[in-house]
Scaffold this motif. Structure first.
Motif, mmCIF file in Angstrom:
data_model
loop_
_atom_site.group_PDB
_atom_site.id
_atom_site.type_symbol
_atom_site.label_atom_id
_atom_site.label_comp_id
_atom_site.label_asym_id
_atom_site.label_seq_id
_atom_site.Cartn_x
_atom_site.Cartn_y
_atom_site.Cartn_z
ATOM 1 N N ALA A 148 0.860 -1.267 0.089
ATOM 2 C CA ALA A 148 -0.010 -0.063 0.266
ATOM 3 C C ALA A 148 0.775 1.145 -0.047
ATOM 4 C CB ALA A 148 -1.027 -0.113 1.362
ATOM 5 N N SER A 149 0.602 2.207 -0.723
ATOM 6 C CA SER A 149 1.019 3.436 -0.829
ATOM 7 C C SER A 149 0.273 4.334 0.152
ATOM 8 C CB SER A 149 0.999 4.277 -2.183
ATOM 9 O OG SER A 149 -0.211 4.227 -2.803
ATOM 10 N N ASP A 150 -0.784 4.145 0.646
ATOM 11 C CA ASP A 150 -1.323 5.078 1.790
ATOM 12 C C ASP A 150 -1.226 4.488 3.043
ATOM 13 O OD1 ASP A 150 -3.110 6.474 3.272
ATOM 14 O OD2 ASP A 150 -5.009 5.911 2.422
ATOM 15 N N PRO A 151 -0.498 5.303 3.963
ATOM 16 C CA PRO A 151 -0.329 4.535 5.393
ATOM 17 C C PRO A 151 -1.614 4.360 6.083
ATOM 18 C CG PRO A 151 1.001 6.544 4.951
ATOM 19 C CD PRO A 151 0.068 6.608 3.710
ATOM 20 N N ALA A 152 -2.687 4.925 5.775
ATOM 21 C CA ALA A 152 -3.925 4.592 6.510
ATOM 22 C C ALA A 152 -4.441 3.152 6.304
ATOM 23 C CB ALA A 152 -4.975 5.844 6.270
ATOM 24 N N PHE A 153 -4.140 2.757 4.937
ATOM 25 C CA PHE A 153 -4.576 1.308 4.750
ATOM 26 C C PHE A 153 -3.758 0.279 5.411
ATOM 27 C CE2 PHE A 153 -4.006 -2.496 2.469
ATOM 28 C CZ PHE A 153 -5.295 -2.626 1.854
ATOM 29 N N SER A 154 -2.832 0.638 5.669
ATOM 30 C CA SER A 154 -1.913 -0.411 6.488
ATOM 31 C C SER A 154 -2.222 -0.352 8.139
ATOM 32 C CB SER A 154 -0.548 -0.404 6.451
ATOM 33 O OG SER A 154 0.054 0.921 6.878
ATOM 34 N N ARG A 155 -2.652 0.971 8.643
ATOM 35 C CA ARG A 155 -3.092 1.038 9.931
ATOM 36 C C ARG A 155 -4.583 0.328 10.037
ATOM 37 N NH1 ARG A 155 -1.114 6.435 9.294
ATOM 38 N NH2 ARG A 155 -2.906 7.333 8.774
ATOM 39 N N GLU A 156 -5.214 0.428 9.164
ATOM 40 C CA GLU A 156 -6.761 -0.089 9.144
ATOM 41 C C GLU A 156 -6.612 -1.759 9.231
ATOM 42 O OE1 GLU A 156 -9.765 0.961 9.635
ATOM 43 O OE2 GLU A 156 -9.348 3.139 9.190
ATOM 44 N N ILE A 157 -5.624 -2.121 8.342
ATOM 45 C CA ILE A 157 -5.347 -3.509 8.448
ATOM 46 C C ILE A 157 -4.819 -4.080 9.823
ATOM 47 C CG2 ILE A 157 -4.114 -5.468 7.428
ATOM 48 C CD1 ILE A 157 -6.303 -4.479 5.545
ATOM 49 N N THR A 158 -3.924 -3.507 10.492
ATOM 50 C CA THR A 158 -3.302 -4.014 11.588
ATOM 51 C C THR A 158 -4.160 -3.748 12.657
ATOM 52 O OG1 THR A 158 -2.281 -2.082 11.717
ATOM 53 C CG2 THR A 158 -0.939 -3.730 10.644
ATOM 54 N N ALA A 159 -5.086 -2.860 12.750
ATOM 55 C CA ALA A 159 -5.967 -2.328 13.914
ATOM 56 C C ALA A 159 -7.312 -3.241 13.917
ATOM 57 C CB ALA A 159 -6.179 -0.911 13.907
ATOM 58 N N ASN A 160 -7.648 -3.659 12.907
ATOM 59 C CA ASN A 160 -8.627 -4.585 12.756
ATOM 60 C C ASN A 160 -8.444 -5.982 12.393
ATOM 61 O OD1 ASN A 160 -11.376 -2.609 12.482
ATOM 62 N ND2 ASN A 160 -9.721 -1.536 11.545
ATOM 63 N N TRP A 161 -7.280 -6.546 12.603
ATOM 64 C CA TRP A 161 -6.709 -7.812 12.499
ATOM 65 C C TRP A 161 -7.512 -8.603 13.820
ATOM 66 C CZ3 TRP A 161 -5.145 -10.033 8.233
ATOM 67 C CH2 TRP A 161 -4.849 -11.479 8.374
ATOM 68 N N PRO A 162 -7.970 -9.520 13.562
ATOM 69 C CA PRO A 162 -8.883 -10.505 14.729
ATOM 70 C C PRO A 162 -7.689 -10.925 15.397
ATOM 71 C CG PRO A 162 -9.142 -11.622 12.568
ATOM 72 C CD PRO A 162 -8.644 -10.338 12.302
ATOM 73 N N GLN A 163 -7.880 -10.869 16.816
ATOM 74 C CA GLN A 163 -6.828 -11.416 17.696
ATOM 75 C C GLN A 163 -7.361 -13.029 18.285
ATOM 76 O OE1 GLN A 163 -3.946 -9.952 18.947
ATOM 77 N NE2 GLN A 163 -4.582 -8.341 17.015
ATOM 78 N N ASP A 164 -6.405 -13.880 18.105
ATOM 79 C CA ASP A 164 -6.404 -15.188 18.321
ATOM 80 C C ASP A 164 -6.439 -15.223 19.795
ATOM 81 O OD1 ASP A 164 -7.153 -16.593 15.993
ATOM 82 O OD2 ASP A 164 -5.029 -16.375 15.414
ATOM 83 N N PRO A 165 -7.223 -16.244 20.516
ATOM 84 C CA PRO A 165 -6.913 -16.267 21.963
ATOM 85 C C PRO A 165 -5.486 -16.855 22.412
ATOM 86 C CG PRO A 165 -8.539 -18.118 20.954
ATOM 87 C CD PRO A 165 -8.273 -17.298 19.811
ATOM 88 N N ALA A 166 -5.264 -16.768 23.558
ATOM 89 C CA ALA A 166 -4.209 -17.288 23.929
ATOM 90 C C ALA A 166 -3.998 -19.098 23.799
ATOM 91 C CB ALA A 166 -3.828 -17.159 25.560
ATOM 92 N N PRO A 167 -3.098 -19.538 23.543
ATOM 93 C CA PRO A 167 -1.700 -19.140 23.535
ATOM 94 C C PRO A 167 -1.058 -18.334 22.269
ATOM 95 C CG PRO A 167 -1.437 -21.572 23.217
ATOM 96 C CD PRO A 167 -3.094 -20.960 23.499
ATOM 97 N N ARG A 168 -2.166 -18.082 21.398
ATOM 98 C CA ARG A 168 -1.780 -17.778 20.010
ATOM 99 C C ARG A 168 -1.991 -16.153 19.896
ATOM 100 N NH1 ARG A 168 -4.336 -21.369 15.436
ATOM 101 N NH2 ARG A 168 -6.021 -20.961 16.416
ATOM 102 N N SER A 169 -1.746 -15.489 20.874
ATOM 103 C CA SER A 169 -2.347 -14.144 21.046
ATOM 104 C C SER A 169 -1.438 -13.026 20.312
ATOM 105 C CB SER A 169 -2.548 -13.753 22.406
ATOM 106 O OG SER A 169 -1.332 -13.999 23.385
ATOM 107 N N ASP A 170 -0.059 -13.474 19.929
ATOM 108 C CA ASP A 170 0.754 -12.776 19.424
ATOM 109 C C ASP A 170 0.439 -12.141 18.012
ATOM 110 O OD1 ASP A 170 2.514 -12.738 21.422
ATOM 111 O OD2 ASP A 170 3.776 -14.290 20.698
ATOM 112 N N GLY A 171 -0.180 -12.982 17.252
ATOM 113 C CA GLY A 171 -0.531 -12.446 15.954
ATOM 114 C C GLY A 171 0.352 -12.602 14.813
#
Length: 268
Positions: free
Chosen positions: A33-56
């Motif tokens: 992506a050339s737009d920084p907002a795009f990568s921020r949206e992707i990482t901020a909305n990435w679903p979190q797995d429950p422990a022990p795989r919480s690192d993502g």
């Protein structure tokens, strides 16, 4: 929050060196992506797995020139922003009276071809309202940029793609292990089936060796060699006796497992 690395357009070797420093069990997502907002949206909305795989997953962001030669890059999933090119084309179309094929549309076509040629799973985000909300072409999932929901949809789709890839990888490893186990089992069955023939041959060798040892008047060197033959024959006989014992133990364990399985099924 998943880790985010912002990088300019990096050569293949540089991206591979970044991958080498990561954990082999942690997936790598390449955000194009050339737009920084795009990568921020992707990482901020990435679903979190429950422990022990919480690192993502690990995220790597490439900006300008990202569509050049993705072959060989070490990543598990690519997420590309094509919507910014389409928006730029709409702006340029309104300013220009010359009818020509938009430059950024050609860039998007090149990007799609690069993603397909890389042979890795990819999600391509576009903003063309005339196209379907989603479309799958080979390993590339095209997803329309719907306001408010596209980051979550991209995250959910990306997580499921990674899970499927990991499951397929584990299945391939299991098949390899199963094939190796079957080869060893075949060899073991052959040795068990042949033990009677081998034992008969060893009995003959052992009997003749003992007769030589008891033969009077033989040189000391011959007696020593005959004694060695007898001892080696005895050792081989003990080895094949052990095979017979293992076979009996396996039969007993199989019967016990069958009884436990029947008892467990009856208790349900």
């Amino acid at each position: 929050m998943p880790r985010l690395h912002r990088k300019p357009a990096a050569p293949e070797a540089n991206l591979q060196s970044q991958k080498a420093t990561m954990s082999i069990h942690r997936p790598t997502i390449l955000i194009l992506a050339s737009d920084p907002a795009f990568s921020r949206e992707i990482t901020a909305n990435w679903p979190q797995d429950p422990a022990p795989r919480s690192d993502g997953p690990e995220f790597i962001v490439l900006e300008e020139g990202f569509s050049r030669n993705l072959l060989g890059n070490n990543y598990d999933l690519a997420i590309a922003d094509a919507s910014c090119h389409e928006e730029d084309d709409e702006k340029n179309k309104s300013k220009s009276r010359i009818k020509r094929k938009p430059l950024n549309k050609r860039l998007n076509k090149d990007l799609k071809q690069s993603l397909a040629a890389a042979g890795k799973p990819a999600i391509l985000i576009h903003s063309d309202p005339s196209r379907d909300f989603y479309n799958i072409q080979g390993a590339v999932l095209e997803l329309r940029r719907e306001p408010g929901i596209w980051p979550a949809m991209a995250g959910l789709a990306g997580r499921e793609i990674l899970r499927r890839c990991q499951a397929e990888s584990r299945a391939r490893e299991a098949e390899k292990i199963c094939a190796a186990a079957q080869a060893e089992a075949t060899l073991g069955r052959f040795m068990v089936e042949m033990r009677t023939n081998v034992n008969n041959a060893l009995t003959t060798v052992l009997g003749n060796a003992e007769l030589l040892v008891l033969e009077p008047g033989l040189p000391a060197t011959v007696l020593a060699q005959a004694d060695t033959i007898r001892n080696m024959a005895l050792r081989l006989h003990e080895v094949f006796q052990r095979f017979s014992s293992i076979e009996k133990e396996l039969h007993v364990e199989a019967r016990e497992s069958g009884k436990k399985a029947i008892s467990a099924a009856a208790g349900r």
